[in-house]
Scaffold this motif. Sequence first.
Motif, PDB file in Angstrom:
ATOM      1  N   GLY A  23     -37.293  16.582  -6.358  1.00  0.00           N
ATOM      2  CA  GLY A  23     -36.386  17.100  -7.480  1.00  0.00           C
ATOM      3  C   GLY A  23     -34.839  16.781  -7.091  1.00  0.00           C
ATOM      4  N   SER A  24     -34.828  17.766  -6.012  1.00  0.00           N
ATOM      5  CA  SER A  24     -33.332  17.897  -5.325  1.00  0.00           C
ATOM      6  C   SER A  24     -32.791  16.577  -5.028  1.00  0.00           C
ATOM      7  N   THR A  25     -33.604  15.853  -4.354  1.00  0.00           N
ATOM      8  CA  THR A  25     -33.033  14.433  -4.026  1.00  0.00           C
ATOM      9  C   THR A  25     -32.911  13.405  -5.044  1.00  0.00           C
ATOM     10  N   ALA A  28     -29.475  14.658  -6.646  1.00  0.00           N
ATOM     11  CA  ALA A  28     -28.497  14.165  -5.799  1.00  0.00           C
ATOM     12  C   ALA A  28     -28.055  12.623  -5.824  1.00  0.00           C
ATOM     13  N   LEU A  29     -29.147  11.833  -5.803  1.00  0.00           N
ATOM     14  CA  LEU A  29     -28.876  10.575  -5.924  1.00  0.00           C
ATOM     15  C   LEU A  29     -28.413  10.031  -7.269  1.00  0.00           C
ATOM     16  N   LEU A  30     -28.866  10.832  -8.331  1.00  0.00           N
ATOM     17  CA  LEU A  30     -28.317  10.216  -9.554  1.00  0.00           C
ATOM     18  C   LEU A  30     -26.661  10.576  -9.802  1.00  0.00           C
ATOM     19  N   ALA A  31     -26.491  11.898  -9.016  1.00  0.00           N
ATOM     20  CA  ALA A  31     -25.015  12.245  -8.894  1.00  0.00           C
ATOM     21  C   ALA A  31     -24.051  11.425  -8.398  1.00  0.00           C
ATOM     22  N   LEU A  32     -24.581  10.777  -7.057  1.00  0.00           N
ATOM     23  CA  LEU A  32     -24.106   9.836  -6.308  1.00  0.00           C
ATOM     24  C   LEU A  32     -23.933   8.434  -7.036  1.00  0.00           C
ATOM     25  N   GLY A  33     -24.586   8.293  -7.924  1.00  0.00           N
ATOM     26  CA  GLY A  33     -24.782   7.211  -8.691  1.00  0.00           C
ATOM     27  C   GLY A  33     -23.995   7.244 -10.211  1.00  0.00           C
ATOM     28  N   VAL A 238     -27.786  13.310   2.030  1.00  0.00           N
ATOM     29  CA  VAL A 238     -27.227  13.481   0.804  1.00  0.00           C
ATOM     30  C   VAL A 238     -26.372  14.441   0.525  1.00  0.00           C
ATOM     31  N   GLY A 239     -27.253  15.713   0.954  1.00  0.00           N
ATOM     32  CA  GLY A 239     -26.787  17.063   0.716  1.00  0.00           C
ATOM     33  C   GLY A 239     -25.302  17.114   1.232  1.00  0.00           C
ATOM     34  N   VAL A 240     -25.095  17.037   2.318  1.00  0.00           N
ATOM     35  CA  VAL A 240     -23.899  17.070   3.213  1.00  0.00           C
ATOM     36  C   VAL A 240     -22.768  16.266   2.466  1.00  0.00           C
ATOM     37  N   ARG A 241     -23.349  15.156   2.259  1.00  0.00           N
ATOM     38  CA  ARG A 241     -22.195  13.997   1.560  1.00  0.00           C
ATOM     39  C   ARG A 241     -21.702  14.660   0.210  1.00  0.00           C
ATOM     40  N   LEU A 242     -22.617  15.209  -0.579  1.00  0.00           N
ATOM     41  CA  LEU A 242     -22.222  15.742  -2.100  1.00  0.00           C
ATOM     42  C   LEU A 242     -21.261  17.250  -1.865  1.00  0.00           C
TER      43      LEU A 242
END
Length: 247
Positions: A23-25, A28-33, A238-242
């Motif tokens: 779920g966490s990833t 994050a993928l949706l946020a980056l999208g 993904v976490g560091v990028r966010l």
Amino acid sequence: MVWLVLAFFATALLYASVGFGGGSTYSALLALGGLDYRVLPLVSLACNIVVVAGSTVRFSRAGILPWRRALLLTALAAPAALIGGLTPIGERNFLLLLGASLVLTGVTLLIPVARSSEARATSAARFAPFAAPPLGYLAGLVGIGGGIFLAPLLHLVRWAEAKSIAATAALFILVNSLFGLVGQILKGGEGRFEAAIGFGLPLLVAVAIGGQIGSYLVVKFLPQRWIRWMTAGLTLFVGVRLVLDHI
């Protein structure tokens, strides 16, 4: 959308192979999208439910789910997950918290998992239920299941053997995701829920297929340690990028 479907498929495959929902990833993928941060927890929690529901059933049928102890942890966490889903949060704080939880998730995946079932529980094992409510709240707030934090803690205190902990984490993720999803729906209303369903249907199909492959096939071809490292690498990236994008 195509890259998201493929990314969700790969995430479900990797996470299911190590006993989690992802779920966490997904969030994050949706946020980056670029998906609206108020909608994305609904999508990621629904995907979580699809992935771990099958795992929970399989664990139960195999007789390795310690129902009494697992239900205690889950019962303590579920109301907090509902409250987390109902809690308003601004976009920047949401994304920072999500990024931080991803970084912590990646670190927990790098913690070695003890294989021995003979080691006795530590004296701290009795206090494990106290960790359930805050993990449940975090699960509902940012659209994760919380099991990926619970499992390393249970391993650390030798709460049970590895298979029983994996089964407990699956049930924990499933119930927290259900309660968190209810909270998110009540907070956002029917319009936001309809938007999540319309956007997320292809992703639900992708994680359903990826989760099944992860459960049945991947562990037969790759060592479990390699899978955990690949999952940790994806999560940390993904976490560091966010976090860096929203500090």
